[in-house]
Enzyme design. Sequence first.
Site, PDB file in Angstrom:
ATOM      1  N   HIS A   1      24.235  -5.377  -2.671  1.00  0.00           N
ATOM      2  CA  HIS A   1      24.441  -6.621  -1.991  1.00  0.00           C
ATOM      3  C   HIS A   1      23.621  -7.652  -2.371  1.00  0.00           C
ATOM      4  O   HIS A   1      23.646  -8.755  -1.846  1.00  0.00           O
ATOM      5  CB  HIS A   1      24.874  -6.408  -0.461  1.00  0.00           C
ATOM      6  CG  HIS A   1      26.001  -5.419  -0.179  1.00  0.00           C
ATOM      7  ND1 HIS A   1      26.075  -5.065   1.219  1.00  0.00           N
ATOM      8  CD2 HIS A   1      26.968  -4.957  -0.651  1.00  0.00           C
ATOM      9  CE1 HIS A   1      26.973  -4.317   1.269  1.00  0.00           C
ATOM     10  NE2 HIS A   1      27.477  -4.230   0.251  1.00  0.00           N
TER      11      HIS A   1
ATOM     12  N   CYS B   1      26.283 -22.675 -14.332  1.00  0.00           N
ATOM     13  CA  CYS B   1      26.125 -21.917 -15.436  1.00  0.00           C
ATOM     14  C   CYS B   1      25.676 -20.435 -15.330  1.00  0.00           C
ATOM     15  O   CYS B   1      25.821 -19.613 -16.170  1.00  0.00           O
ATOM     16  CB  CYS B   1      24.949 -22.436 -16.413  1.00  0.00           C
ATOM     17  SG  CYS B   1      23.339 -22.364 -15.439  1.00  0.00           S
TER      18      CYS B   1
ATOM     19  N   CYS C   1      19.628 -25.971 -10.110  1.00  0.00           N
ATOM     20  CA  CYS C   1      19.481 -25.268 -11.218  1.00  0.00           C
ATOM     21  C   CYS C   1      18.914 -25.982 -12.300  1.00  0.00           C
ATOM     22  O   CYS C   1      18.889 -27.198 -12.520  1.00  0.00           O
ATOM     23  CB  CYS C   1      20.775 -24.930 -11.711  1.00  0.00           C
ATOM     24  SG  CYS C   1      20.732 -24.348 -13.551  1.00  0.00           S
TER      25      CYS C   1
ATOM     26  N   CYS D   1      21.012 -26.758 -15.465  1.00  0.00           N
ATOM     27  CA  CYS D   1      21.893 -27.679 -15.695  1.00  0.00           C
ATOM     28  C   CYS D   1      21.966 -28.673 -14.195  1.00  0.00           C
ATOM     29  O   CYS D   1      23.089 -29.490 -14.153  1.00  0.00           O
ATOM     30  CB  CYS D   1      23.515 -26.953 -15.772  1.00  0.00           C
ATOM     31  SG  CYS D   1      23.987 -25.985 -14.357  1.00  0.00           S
TER      32      CYS D   1
ATOM     33  N   SER E   1      25.559   1.362   9.795  1.00  0.00           N
ATOM     34  CA  SER E   1      26.639   1.636  11.054  1.00  0.00           C
ATOM     35  C   SER E   1      27.864   2.099  10.381  1.00  0.00           C
ATOM     36  O   SER E   1      28.803   2.399  10.915  1.00  0.00           O
ATOM     37  CB  SER E   1      26.755   0.039  11.472  1.00  0.00           C
ATOM     38  OG  SER E   1      27.043  -0.988  10.556  1.00  0.00           O
TER      39      SER E   1
HETATM   40  C1  BV8 Z   1      34.856  -6.322  -1.459  1.00  0.00           C
HETATM   41  C2  BV8 Z   1      25.141  -9.418   1.942  1.00  0.00           C
HETATM   42  C3  BV8 Z   1      36.352  -6.366  -3.002  1.00  0.00           C
HETATM   43  C4  BV8 Z   1      25.017 -10.697   2.675  1.00  0.00           C
HETATM   44  C5  BV8 Z   1      27.034  -7.938   2.972  1.00  0.00           C
HETATM   45  C6  BV8 Z   1      38.527  -1.858   3.647  1.00  0.00           C
HETATM   46  C7  BV8 Z   1      38.613  -1.933   5.055  1.00  0.00           C
HETATM   47  C8  BV8 Z   1      38.276  -2.966   5.893  1.00  0.00           C
HETATM   48  C9  BV8 Z   1      37.629  -4.239   5.317  1.00  0.00           C
HETATM   49  C10 BV8 Z   1      37.243  -4.190   3.813  1.00  0.00           C
HETATM   50  C11 BV8 Z   1      37.697  -3.034   3.093  1.00  0.00           C
HETATM   51  N1  BV8 Z   1      37.435  -3.608   1.800  1.00  0.00           N
HETATM   52  C12 BV8 Z   1      36.728  -4.776   1.969  1.00  0.00           C
HETATM   53  C13 BV8 Z   1      36.876  -5.197   3.273  1.00  0.00           C
HETATM   54  C14 BV8 Z   1      36.344  -6.378   3.384  1.00  0.00           C
HETATM   55  C15 BV8 Z   1      34.822  -6.523   3.716  1.00  0.00           C
HETATM   56  C16 BV8 Z   1      34.406  -5.525   4.582  1.00  0.00           C
HETATM   57  O1  BV8 Z   1      34.106  -4.289   4.673  1.00  0.00           O
HETATM   58  N2  BV8 Z   1      34.377  -6.146   6.144  1.00  0.00           N
HETATM   59  C17 BV8 Z   1      34.007  -5.219   7.121  1.00  0.00           C
HETATM   60  C18 BV8 Z   1      33.469  -6.436   8.224  1.00  0.00           C
HETATM   61  C19 BV8 Z   1      35.321  -4.826   7.993  1.00  0.00           C
HETATM   62  N3  BV8 Z   1      33.982  -5.888   2.626  1.00  0.00           N
HETATM   63  C20 BV8 Z   1      33.729  -6.797   1.455  1.00  0.00           C
HETATM   64  O2  BV8 Z   1      34.296  -7.890   1.512  1.00  0.00           O
HETATM   65  C21 BV8 Z   1      33.276  -6.464   0.166  1.00  0.00           C
HETATM   66  N4  BV8 Z   1      33.525  -7.003  -0.920  1.00  0.00           N
HETATM   67  O3  BV8 Z   1      35.366  -5.243  -0.739  1.00  0.00           O
HETATM   68  O4  BV8 Z   1      35.384  -6.896  -2.577  1.00  0.00           O
HETATM   69  C22 BV8 Z   1      37.398  -7.269  -3.011  1.00  0.00           C
HETATM   70  C23 BV8 Z   1      37.142  -8.556  -3.259  1.00  0.00           C
HETATM   71  C24 BV8 Z   1      38.419  -9.434  -3.238  1.00  0.00           C
HETATM   72  C25 BV8 Z   1      39.540  -9.057  -2.462  1.00  0.00           C
HETATM   73  C26 BV8 Z   1      39.536  -7.716  -2.068  1.00  0.00           C
HETATM   74  C27 BV8 Z   1      38.514  -6.792  -2.270  1.00  0.00           C
HETATM   75  C28 BV8 Z   1      31.574  -7.205   0.154  1.00  0.00           C
HETATM   76  C29 BV8 Z   1      30.847  -6.540   1.243  1.00  0.00           C
HETATM   77  C30 BV8 Z   1      29.330  -7.004   1.049  1.00  0.00           C
HETATM   78  C31 BV8 Z   1      29.227  -8.255   2.053  1.00  0.00           C
HETATM   79  N5  BV8 Z   1      27.689  -8.369   2.201  1.00  0.00           N
HETATM   80  N6  BV8 Z   1      25.267  -8.189   2.864  1.00  0.00           N
HETATM   81  C32 BV8 Z   1      24.104 -11.004   3.345  1.00  0.00           C
HETATM   82  O5  BV8 Z   1      23.000 -10.101   3.741  1.00  0.00           O
HETATM   83  O6  BV8 Z   1      23.732 -12.097   3.627  1.00  0.00           O
HETATM   84  S1  BV8 Z   1      27.387  -6.858   4.144  1.00  0.00           S
HETATM   85  C33 BV8 Z   1      25.931  -6.690   5.250  1.00  0.00           C
HETATM   86  O7  BV8 Z   1      26.779  -6.356   6.421  1.00  0.00           O
HETATM   87  C34 BV8 Z   1      24.860  -5.851   4.785  1.00  0.00           C
HETATM   88  O8  BV8 Z   1      24.401  -5.922   3.432  1.00  0.00           O
HETATM   89  C35 BV8 Z   1      25.419  -4.489   5.200  1.00  0.00           C
HETATM   90  O9  BV8 Z   1      26.441  -3.892   4.103  1.00  0.00           O
HETATM   91  C36 BV8 Z   1      26.334  -4.897   6.276  1.00  0.00           C
HETATM   92  C37 BV8 Z   1      25.720  -4.396   7.522  1.00  0.00           C
HETATM   93  O10 BV8 Z   1      25.613  -3.294   7.862  1.00  0.00           O
HETATM   94  P1  BV8 Z   1      24.267  -2.314   8.036  1.00  0.00           P
HETATM   95  O11 BV8 Z   1      23.368  -2.465   7.206  1.00  0.00           O
HETATM   96  O12 BV8 Z   1      24.702  -1.014   8.351  1.00  0.00           O
HETATM   97  O13 BV8 Z   1      23.550  -2.856   9.589  1.00  0.00           O
HETATM   98  P2  BV8 Z   1      24.344  -2.888  11.092  1.00  0.00           P
HETATM   99  O14 BV8 Z   1      23.540  -3.849  11.596  1.00  0.00           O
HETATM  100  O15 BV8 Z   1      25.849  -2.970  10.980  1.00  0.00           O
HETATM  101  O16 BV8 Z   1      23.776  -1.360  11.441  1.00  0.00           O
HETATM  102  C38 BV8 Z   1      22.603  -1.080  11.361  1.00  0.00           C
HETATM  103  C39 BV8 Z   1      22.553   0.469  11.755  1.00  0.00           C
HETATM  104  O17 BV8 Z   1      20.949   0.904  11.931  1.00  0.00           O
HETATM  105  C40 BV8 Z   1      23.265   0.919  13.180  1.00  0.00           C
HETATM  106  O18 BV8 Z   1      23.986   2.031  13.059  1.00  0.00           O
HETATM  107  C41 BV8 Z   1      21.883   1.129  13.942  1.00  0.00           C
HETATM  108  O19 BV8 Z   1      22.086   2.216  14.977  1.00  0.00           O
HETATM  109  C42 BV8 Z   1      20.945   1.601  13.009  1.00  0.00           C
HETATM  110  N7  BV8 Z   1      19.478   1.383  13.327  1.00  0.00           N
HETATM  111  C43 BV8 Z   1      18.967   0.080  13.956  1.00  0.00           C
HETATM  112  N8  BV8 Z   1      17.595   0.318  14.081  1.00  0.00           N
HETATM  113  C44 BV8 Z   1      17.285   1.660  13.651  1.00  0.00           C
HETATM  114  C45 BV8 Z   1      18.586   2.199  13.177  1.00  0.00           C
HETATM  115  N9  BV8 Z   1      18.532   3.515  12.596  1.00  0.00           N
HETATM  116  C46 BV8 Z   1      17.320   4.044  12.170  1.00  0.00           C
HETATM  117  N10 BV8 Z   1      16.325   3.638  12.656  1.00  0.00           N
HETATM  118  C47 BV8 Z   1      16.219   2.206  13.371  1.00  0.00           C
HETATM  119  N11 BV8 Z   1      14.976   1.679  13.766  1.00  0.00           N
HETATM  120 ZN    ZN Z   2      22.946 -23.958 -14.129  1.00  0.00          ZN
END
Ligand code: BV8
Ligand code: ZN
Length: 244
Positions: A121, A132, A149, A152, A191
């Site tokens: 990600h 660019c 940039c 550019c 998650s």
């Molecule tokens: C795409 C960068 C192709 C940004 C991120 C299929 C079904 C449904 C929806 C979709 C699908 N396919 C695509 C989608 C849409 C979407 C998606 O999945 N939406 C979700 C919300 C349903 N996916 C996309 O858009 C992806 N691109 O599919 O492109 C495409 C393109 C065009 C048209 C069609 C298709 C792009 C996804 C990437 C987005 N960018 N990050 C930024 O950070 O600024 S995602 C971001 O959220 C993170 O990177 C990560 O991936 C996600 C968060 O999840 P986690 O990291 O797991 O964090 P979370 O807080 O949720 O959970 C923490 C876990 O840790 C918990 O379980 C907790 O219990 C545990 N925990 C907490 N503390 C501890 C612990 N465990 C152990 N120890 C601890 N101490």
């Molecule tokens: Zn540029």
Amino acid sequence: MSRGSDLTLLKEKLSSAGAITVLTGAGISADSGVPTFRGVDGLWRNYRAEDLATPEAFERDPRLVWEWYNWRRELIATTRPNDAHRAVERLERRCTDFWLITQNVDGLHRDAGSQKLSEIHGNIWKVRCTDCGAVEDNRDVPIAILPRCRRCDSVLRPHIVWFGESLFAKDLEQCAMVLRNCDILLVIGTSGVVYPAAGFASIAKQTGAFVAEINLDPTPQSALVDLTLHGRAKDIVPLLLEPL
Ligand code: BV8
Ligand code: ZN
């Protein structure tokens, strides 16, 4: 099976595994003080990540999106890798056929010395020109709210994969290969809600890997994995490296 025996079983499997792949999410960095996405601390000014981490949000209000990334950069700049990041780095050195896939943009795996990794990600310390396409490292804290940039003079955006944007092709290829070839997949602190990463455990499972999950709480993946260890990543992951 008790946690003790689950831990022993996973250690045995890791010590005899040929190829190991690790998938991490925000949970592995929570113990370093980086807010998770779905945790109580995941909101900024009541915005969810899905509201700001999109090309539409940047089109609409690039200043607001940069203010959010600047807030996260200032916070992440105060954090350090924890024992879980370091244990993953040691696993990389111990196992010749190893790969790390992280969803985290915080760069803490790199800071821990991990080299065989895909930041699928993106990375919050990289910027990309909206015109660019030039990509460069930028560790300015704070960063100019609408950085330009150097080539550019167009507006820069974070070099991060936003919702609705596809992952980089080279990362998708690498992930497909290491998920299909691994004997063990360790899924740490995610998650399992965001795709395509949320589908990686089942790809590895379908191609015969032993899949283990380490998380504070059960997740939608818990039903399909072979073994779950509940607890903090910083406490559990280092135990996997201890002698049998
Ligand atoms: C795409 C960068 C192709 C940004 C991120 C299929 C079904 C449904 C929806 C979709 C699908 N396919 C695509 C989608 C849409 C979407 C998606 O999945 N939406 C979700 C919300 C349903 N996916 C996309 O858009 C992806 N691109 O599919 O492109 C495409 C393109 C065009 C048209 C069609 C298709 C792009 C996804 C990437 C987005 N960018 N990050 C930024 O950070 O600024 S995602 C971001 O959220 C993170 O990177 C990560 O991936 C996600 C968060 O999840 P986690 O990291 O797991 O964090 P979370 O807080 O949720 O959970 C923490 C876990 O840790 C918990 O379980 C907790 O219990 C545990 N925990 C907490 N503390 C501890 C612990 N465990 C152990 N120890 C601890 N101490
Ligand atoms: Zn540029």
